[in-house]
Design an enzyme around this catalytic site. Structure first.
Site, mmCIF file in Angstrom:
data_model
loop_
_atom_site.group_PDB
_atom_site.id
_atom_site.type_symbol
_atom_site.label_atom_id
_atom_site.label_comp_id
_atom_site.label_asym_id
_atom_site.label_seq_id
_atom_site.Cartn_x
_atom_site.Cartn_y
_atom_site.Cartn_z
ATOM 1 N N LYS A 108 0.869 -1.180 0.000
ATOM 2 C CA LYS A 108 0.000 0.000 0.000
ATOM 3 C C LYS A 108 0.900 1.222 0.000
ATOM 4 O O LYS A 108 2.032 1.171 0.481
ATOM 5 C CB LYS A 108 -0.880 0.011 1.262
ATOM 6 C CG LYS A 108 -2.147 0.783 1.108
ATOM 7 C CD LYS A 108 -3.176 -0.052 0.379
ATOM 8 C CE LYS A 108 -4.577 0.442 0.598
ATOM 9 N NZ LYS A 108 -5.559 -0.612 0.293
ATOM 10 N N ASP A 148 -7.259 3.623 -4.632
ATOM 11 C CA ASP A 148 -7.734 3.492 -3.252
ATOM 12 C C ASP A 148 -8.376 4.850 -2.925
ATOM 13 O O ASP A 148 -8.727 5.595 -3.849
ATOM 14 C CB ASP A 148 -6.558 3.142 -2.323
ATOM 15 C CG ASP A 148 -7.020 2.589 -0.982
ATOM 16 O OD1 ASP A 148 -7.255 1.383 -0.876
ATOM 17 O OD2 ASP A 148 -7.169 3.380 -0.019
HETATM 18 N N1 GLU Z 1 -7.457 -0.453 -2.873
HETATM 19 C C1 GLU Z 1 -8.162 -1.677 -3.069
HETATM 20 C C2 GLU Z 1 -8.083 -2.534 -1.821
HETATM 21 O O1 GLU Z 1 -7.842 -2.062 -0.750
HETATM 22 C C3 GLU Z 1 -7.728 -2.423 -4.319
HETATM 23 C C4 GLU Z 1 -6.312 -2.836 -4.376
HETATM 24 C C5 GLU Z 1 -5.909 -3.453 -5.695
HETATM 25 O O2 GLU Z 1 -6.774 -3.698 -6.530
HETATM 26 O O3 GLU Z 1 -4.717 -3.698 -5.837
HETATM 27 O O4 GLU Z 1 -8.340 -3.713 -1.860
#
Ligand code: GLU
Length: 418
Positions: A108, A148
């Protein structure tokens, strides 16, 4: 940011992990490996604003674990983010991809900026500088960002473009791209669609009739608004929704389509002023409404020690990441509220990210029926594995999901060797 009580997101994700590691009786060194990040990167991002003022932002990427595949996870643009924030959210991604059994690890990152205060040109520059500075640690086989909170398809397009300068055409470097640039059909609505599927399966398992059930959704962004629409389509009565400005309540059910369209027209207009019938409602009132299902779909820590005791819903479906603190989780489970944890409830997003990445590798575009069918198959399998583990072991869904995820990651680490 909401009151997080005494538990930060990192303390909470560690607490959830510890419970699973205790059950699995893991050795101290394995616990250390599973807990801490593989790599953390922070970069300085100077930006000359359009008015000539120089501002310096911080860019972050925390890569938690890649034993099962490349790091994967979203980018968050929000003024209050810091390294600890991303440490927690990166770990959540590791467990989410493991529960879904897709070949990714967890990461992240993001920038401590307020995207609402920047112009489009400023955001593009900032996103491209971030990509250049992260060049060595990202890539389609290394670490694949996605949208996100505070990011979406435009940011992914800019990352794709900046990465191509050195590496050529590599659409698999990010997911959640615009369709024209190799994005997948069905990706935008995937998280909300998955939330509605898991809610329906959980209702079936728990003997709760979804048709006619009352639902309150906190957060009406990409996830909350799509979840509302899909759940209304399944016959649920969405009685309350909210955004940062406040909420809207209607006992007989809100006009979800009208609210959805109003948001599509103007994201910044308060939902309570969209012109749909209903009464205004304060954000904290929404969380303790007398409803069947409560869906926190915004940010972490909204359910905490101070309010979880007052939640009246029979089921909480975590569409956001870490929306319940560990204190809240204990209070809810202690009061026999069914909690469907984030790492299953909102896994639809990363599952369709995986399908996008596969399509990019194949240089193919699948039709939306295939994407949605694969989403249902992969998420359905994850739900069945979590729910049967919960039943067989007599534990709550969160512990069952962490148990499954941690076992899979540990096995991959051991198989690969040291
Ligand atoms: N931000 C989204 C999550 O927390 C998607 C992450 C992604 O698709 O890599 O799952």
């Amino acid at each position: 940011m909401p009151d997080r009580g005494i538990h930060s997101p990192l303390e909470c994700s560690d607490t959830f992990l510890d419970a699973a590691m205790d059950r699995l009786e893991l050795a101290p060194a394995m616990r250390q490996l599973l807990r801490g990040p593989y790599r953390e990167v922070m970069v300085e991002l100077p930006l000359v604003r359009d008015d000539g003022e120089l501002r310096v932002y911080s860019g972050y990427r925390v890569q938690h674990d890649n034993a099962r595949g490349p790091f994967k996870g979203g980018l968050r643009f929000h003024p209050s983010v810091d390294m600890d924030h991303f440490r927690a959210l990166a770990a959540v991604m590791t467990w989410k991809t493991a529960v879904a059994d897709i070949p990714f690890g967890g990461a992240k990152g993001g920038i401590d900026c307020d995207p609402h205060e920047l112009t489009k040109a400023e955001l593009e520059t900032l996103t491209k500088r971030f990509t250049e500075k992260m060049d060595e640690v990202i890539g389609p086989n290394r670490d694949i960002p996605a949208p996100d909170v505070g990011t979406g398809a435009p940011q992914m397009a800019w990352i794709f473009d900046a990465y191509a300068v050195r590496h050529g055409y590599e659409p698999g470097v990010v997911t959640g791209k615009p369709i024209q640039l190799g994005g997948s059909l069905g990706r935008t609505e995937a998280t909300g669609r998955g939330v509605s599927m898991v809610t329906a399966w959980a209702c079936e398992e728990e003997g709760l009739e979804l048709e006619g059930a009352s639902v309150a959704i906190q957060g009406f962004g990409n996830v909350g608004s799509h979840a509302a629409r899909f759940l209304a389509g399944l016959g649920a009565r969405v009685v309350a929704v909210s955004d940062v400005h406040g909420g809207l309540y209607r006992e007989e059910g809100l006009d979800v389509d009208a609210l959805f369209e109003a948001r599509a027209r103007d994201r910044d207009q308060p939902i309570a002023e969209a012109g749909a019938p209903g009464e205004p409602l304060a954000n904290d009132e929404l969380l303790t409404l007398d409803v069947d299902i409560l869906i926190p779909a915004a940010i972490e820590g909204v359910l905490h020690g101070g309010n979880a005791g007052e939640v009246r819903a029979a089921m909480v479906v975590e569409a956001a990441n870490l929306p319940s603190t560990c204190e809240a989780h204990a209070l809810l489970v202690g009061r026999h509220v069914t909690v469907i944890p984030d790492i299953v409830a909102n896994a639809g997003g990363v599952i369709v990210s995986y399908l996008e990445w596969v399509q990019n590798r194949e240089r193919m575009r699948w039709d939306v029926e295939r994407v949605n069918g694969d989403l249902e198959r992969i998420l359905g399998r994850a739900w069945r594995e979590v729910s049967s583990r919960a039943r067989e072991e007599g534990v709550d869904y969160r512990l069952a999901a962490y148990d499954l995820a941690v076992s899979r990651v540990r096995e991959a680490i051991e198989l690969r060797g040291f």
